[in-house]
Design a protein around this motif. Structure first.
Motif, short mmCIF file in Angstrom:
data_model
loop_
_atom_site.label_atom_id
_atom_site.label_comp_id
_atom_site.label_asym_id
_atom_site.label_seq_id
_atom_site.Cartn_x
_atom_site.Cartn_y
_atom_site.Cartn_z
N UNK A 24 -0.99 -33.67 -23.48
CA UNK A 24 -1.21 -33.02 -22.35
C UNK A 24 0.13 -32.56 -21.32
N UNK A 25 0.90 -32.66 -22.15
CA UNK A 25 2.48 -31.89 -21.84
C UNK A 25 2.49 -29.99 -22.15
N UNK A 26 1.91 -30.87 -23.63
CA UNK A 26 1.74 -29.01 -24.33
C UNK A 26 1.12 -28.65 -23.85
N UNK A 27 -0.42 -28.72 -23.69
CA UNK A 27 -1.25 -27.70 -22.91
C UNK A 27 -0.86 -27.76 -21.40
N UNK A 28 0.18 -28.31 -21.08
CA UNK A 28 0.05 -27.38 -19.36
C UNK A 28 1.87 -27.00 -19.73
N UNK A 29 3.05 -27.42 -20.99
CA UNK A 29 3.64 -26.26 -21.31
C UNK A 29 3.59 -24.78 -21.31
N UNK A 30 1.82 -24.74 -22.09
CA UNK A 30 1.53 -23.16 -22.21
C UNK A 30 1.38 -22.51 -21.42
N UNK A 31 0.78 -23.79 -20.25
CA UNK A 31 0.86 -22.31 -18.78
C UNK A 31 1.81 -22.75 -17.83
N UNK A 32 3.03 -22.55 -18.79
CA UNK A 32 4.30 -22.74 -17.96
C UNK A 32 4.71 -24.24 -16.90
N UNK A 33 3.85 -24.88 -17.04
CA UNK A 33 3.87 -26.22 -15.72
C UNK A 33 4.72 -27.57 -16.63
N UNK A 34 5.53 -27.78 -16.13
CA UNK A 34 6.23 -28.90 -16.85
C UNK A 34 5.98 -30.48 -16.67
N UNK A 35 5.87 -31.29 -17.32
CA UNK A 35 4.81 -32.59 -17.35
C UNK A 35 5.65 -33.59 -17.75
N UNK A 36 6.48 -34.68 -16.90
CA UNK A 36 7.56 -35.57 -17.26
C UNK A 36 6.55 -36.86 -16.60
N UNK A 37 6.92 -37.63 -17.97
CA UNK A 37 7.02 -38.85 -16.94
C UNK A 37 8.45 -39.24 -16.91
N UNK A 38 8.58 -40.09 -15.78
CA UNK A 38 9.40 -40.82 -15.26
C UNK A 38 9.84 -41.93 -15.50
#
Ligand code: FE2
Length: 193
Positions: A24-38
């Protein structure tokens, strides 16, 4: 013990769903969207005030402010009883962009973002408690609540005047059902975390 889930990413045009964090994180990063789990998330009582929530998450908020130039944070709290809920939701459920980043950390409830990249397929991201999403300014997107119509989230702003939505009026949003993914779709996931 608290059962924790995480964002699920779907690419409807490819009938593809990703629910592993790294995917999920990798795909979102390819769209310049940051995703984190806090995780571990801070404990906040169900009835905690916005001030208490912002205090509990102060370290994370300060880190994001330093990274992204955000100057203010607040808490949005929406329930099915929120006055004017439909009008509020209708502002954001057709394709639009903002002049500033859309940053959301979900404390409670769920929602679904659709992202329409300039190149590539539309993706949906169902976000849940513990998910942080940072959608860069200018990104075409739209947002819906899930069926329980509940969300409580921290928002960060560079400048609140940039928060006004600009609508593309492309009609692309009408081609996608706001179907939230969640535990009911992945009964086995309850055991994974
Ligand atoms: Fe938006």
């Amino acid at each position: 013990m608290e059962v924790s889930f995480m964002a699920t990413l779907s690419i409807p045009d490819e009938k593809k769903t990703l629910s592993e964090f790294v995917e999920v994180r990798t795909h979102l990063a390819s769209m310049r969207i940051d995703y984190e789990r806090w995780k571990p998330a801070h404990e906040v009582a169900a009835g905690a005030s916005p001030t208490e929530i912002l205090a509990a998450y102060a370290p994370e908020i300060e880190r994001l402010k330093a990274q992204g130039g955000y100057v203010t944070a607040d808490v949005i709290d929406v329930t099915p009883q929120t006055p004017g809920l439909e009008a509020m939701l209708n502002r954001f459920n057709s394709e639009h962009w903002h002049d500033e980043d859309e940053v959301r950390f979900i404390i409670e409830g769920r929602g679904i973002f659709h992202i329409h990249p300039r190149e590539g397929k539309v993706v949906s991201i169902t976000v849940e408690a513990g998910d942080l999403l940072r959608v860069p300014r200018g990104t075409w997107h739209w947002f819906d609540l899930c069926e329980e119509r509940r969300i409580r989230a921290i928002r960060l702003f560079q400048d609140k005047t940039g928060w006004t939505p600009h609508y593309t009026e492309s009609g692309v949003d009408r081609g996608y059902e706001p179907v939230c993914f969640g535990p009911s779709y992945f009964p086995g996931r309850a055991n994974l975390s």
